[in-house]
Design an enzyme around this catalytic site. Structure first.
Site, mmCIF file in Angstrom:
data_model
loop_
_atom_site.group_PDB
_atom_site.id
_atom_site.type_symbol
_atom_site.label_atom_id
_atom_site.label_comp_id
_atom_site.label_asym_id
_atom_site.label_seq_id
_atom_site.Cartn_x
_atom_site.Cartn_y
_atom_site.Cartn_z
ATOM 1 N N ASP A 162 -6.364 -5.891 -6.125
ATOM 2 C CA ASP A 162 -6.046 -6.750 -4.975
ATOM 3 C C ASP A 162 -7.256 -7.648 -4.696
ATOM 4 O O ASP A 162 -7.968 -7.456 -3.706
ATOM 5 C CB ASP A 162 -5.708 -5.893 -3.747
ATOM 6 C CG ASP A 162 -5.335 -6.738 -2.539
ATOM 7 O OD1 ASP A 162 -4.811 -7.851 -2.732
ATOM 8 O OD2 ASP A 162 -5.591 -6.294 -1.406
ATOM 9 N N ARG A 188 0.834 -1.209 0.000
ATOM 10 C CA ARG A 188 0.000 0.000 0.000
ATOM 11 C C ARG A 188 0.864 1.252 0.000
ATOM 12 O O ARG A 188 0.574 2.225 -0.696
ATOM 13 C CB ARG A 188 -0.942 -0.008 1.217
ATOM 14 C CG ARG A 188 -2.053 -1.044 1.107
ATOM 15 C CD ARG A 188 -3.094 -0.861 2.190
ATOM 16 N NE ARG A 188 -2.673 -1.312 3.503
ATOM 17 C CZ ARG A 188 -2.962 -2.502 4.022
ATOM 18 N NH1 ARG A 188 -3.641 -3.393 3.313
ATOM 19 N NH2 ARG A 188 -2.568 -2.821 5.242
ATOM 20 N N CYS A 203 -3.292 -13.445 -3.787
ATOM 21 C CA CYS A 203 -3.008 -14.105 -2.507
ATOM 22 C C CYS A 203 -3.347 -15.595 -2.573
ATOM 23 O O CYS A 203 -3.452 -16.257 -1.544
ATOM 24 C CB CYS A 203 -3.785 -13.437 -1.374
ATOM 25 S SG CYS A 203 -5.585 -13.474 -1.591
ATOM 26 N N ASP A 253 -16.014 -1.755 -4.632
ATOM 27 C CA ASP A 253 -16.221 -3.034 -3.956
ATOM 28 C C ASP A 253 -17.677 -3.467 -4.145
ATOM 29 O O ASP A 253 -18.563 -2.611 -4.298
ATOM 30 C CB ASP A 253 -15.893 -2.945 -2.465
ATOM 31 C CG ASP A 253 -15.576 -4.300 -1.862
ATOM 32 O OD1 ASP A 253 -14.383 -4.659 -1.781
ATOM 33 O OD2 ASP A 253 -16.520 -5.020 -1.490
#
Length: 402
Positions: free
Chosen positions: A305, A221, A345, A257
């Site tokens: 991300d 970040r 991830c 989002d």
């Protein structure tokens, strides 16, 4: 302690029956990996979950391990000293070593990982610090046996105001353990404010993602925040952690989002930092990127991300298609000279596969995309070369050259 019959009773942290492992299992320890699978346990110890001495087939003592009777990962190496006493003093020493490695982080952040399981020679144990509170995860039956000693050691070392167990992880079910969120000591707030390189945001230790926040992206970040400019887009924004850093240098930031509650938390985080140039957008990232590409929009800075698309090996092909699609569309949306930070991830998406996916996306984008920097996990999430499972986060800073 002499080398006697492999199945003898031995004195090590109380009366234990030694586990006997195959030559293949012994080699894993010799090569630096702490796990021995149940298929390589030749003779099972006749004892409940906890700490056991481990022998090879010739009776040679290999060390002390966590024993999980129902798990596929039957033994996890703790100490190569077969005489080690796995008491509170032992845990205090091991945990103090891990904690000391993070001392430099307190200057920049009030939340970070103190113990990264196998990465800190504390297999199946996670401990994250959130200011004056700790959140832990005990993810094996063998480790659960030592819960009192571990909590006492942490309390002695750190004097936290509270310790919360986020044991609501699926891995515990595979170990024959219950899944729950449990207060172990003191009190832990439902929400608490943490700082990160001058940025403030709320963590939710009781019910937030992971142990309350995405601590593993902290340094990434900061890195993309330092490069941000112009119009910025933060996809899969969650509570706006990337957007908060982007906003410091960008003219305007869209925090995207699919979750309205997550965006409400992001709005709160913006207010805490006096940030007014972030626009919160509730939308599906795939659909949003597709629409903006049709509209020929351009962004100077983009962050991708996403959550783990590949949670199992079987889901990997579909996950790669998903990763490629969002990266391809993000590359097409970049302004000339624009910067994209992209991450995964998913453990099953290895670093070579991650780079291969980015190569394919760049080839299809029709743009000249350069790699500025390859990035990964911060130092409080150590990735041990001989333990691939300790590493999962891959990232890249990319730039559109034209």
């Amino acid at each position: 302690m002499s080398n006697a019959a492999p199945n003898r009773t031995v004195l090590a942290c109380g009366m234990r029956i030694a586990a006997v492992v195959s030559a293949k299992g012994a080699r894993r320890w010799e090569q630096g990996h702490p796990w021995i699978f149940k298929s390589d346990v030749v003779e099972r110890p006749e004892t409940p979950a906890g700490g056991v001495l481990v022998h090879d087939g010739r009776g040679r003592e290999l060390g002390m391990a966590l024993w999980s009777p129902t798990s596929e990962i039957a033994l996890r190496l703790l100490d190569r000293d077969p005489r080690a006493r796995l008491d509170e003093e032992w845990w205090r020493t091991r945990l103090a070593t891990a904690i000391s490695r993070r001392a430099c982080l307190a200057e920049h952040a009030s939340a970070y990982r103190l113990v990264h399981a196998e990465g800190d020679a504390c297999p199946s144990f996670i401990c994250d610090r959130y200011d004056q509170w700790l959140v832990v995860q005990l993810m094996s039956a063998g480790l659960e046996h030592f819960r009192p000693a571990i909590i006492l050691a942490l309390s002695t070392l750190l004097r936290p105001l509270g310790i919360l167990a986020r044991n609501d992880v699926a891995l515990r079910a595979k170990e024959g353990l219950t899944t729950s969120v449990e207060l172990l000591a003191g009190d832990v707030p439902r929400e608490l404010e943490i700082t990160e390189y001058g940025v403030r945001y709320l963590a939710a230790p009781w019910d937030g993602q992971k142990t309350g926040a995405f601590l593993d992206q902290r340094e990434n970040r900061v890195a993309i925040g330092a490069l941000a400019r112009g119009r910025s887009l933060d996809c899969f924004s969650y509570h706006g952690s990337f957007a908060l850093h982007l906003a410091r240098r960008s003219e305007h930031v869209i925090a995207l989002d699919v979750s309205a509650p997550a965006l409400r938390r992001a709005a709160d985080n913006c207010r805490r930092n006096g940030i007014t140039n972030v626009e919160l957008v509730e939308a599906n990232t795939f659909e949003f990127l597709k629409a903006k590409e049709r509209e020929r929009e351009r962004f100077d800075t983009i962050v991708l991300d996403p959550p783990a698309f590949a949670k199992t090996r079987a889901s990997l092909p579909a996950a790669i298609r998903g990763y490629k699609e969002i990266n391809l569309r993000a590359m097409r949306l970049l302004s000339p000279g624009g910067i994209l930070f992209t991450a995964s991830c998913s453990f099953h998406l290895t670093k070579p596969l991650f780079l291969e996916m980015l190569h394919a996306a760049a080839a299809d984008s029709g743009r000249r995309i350069a790699v500025r920097e390859l990035r990964g996990q911060p130092m409080d999430h150590p990735e041990v070369l001989t333990i691939p499972e300790t590493g999962y986060l891959k990232g890249a800073l990319l730039q559109a050259l034209e």
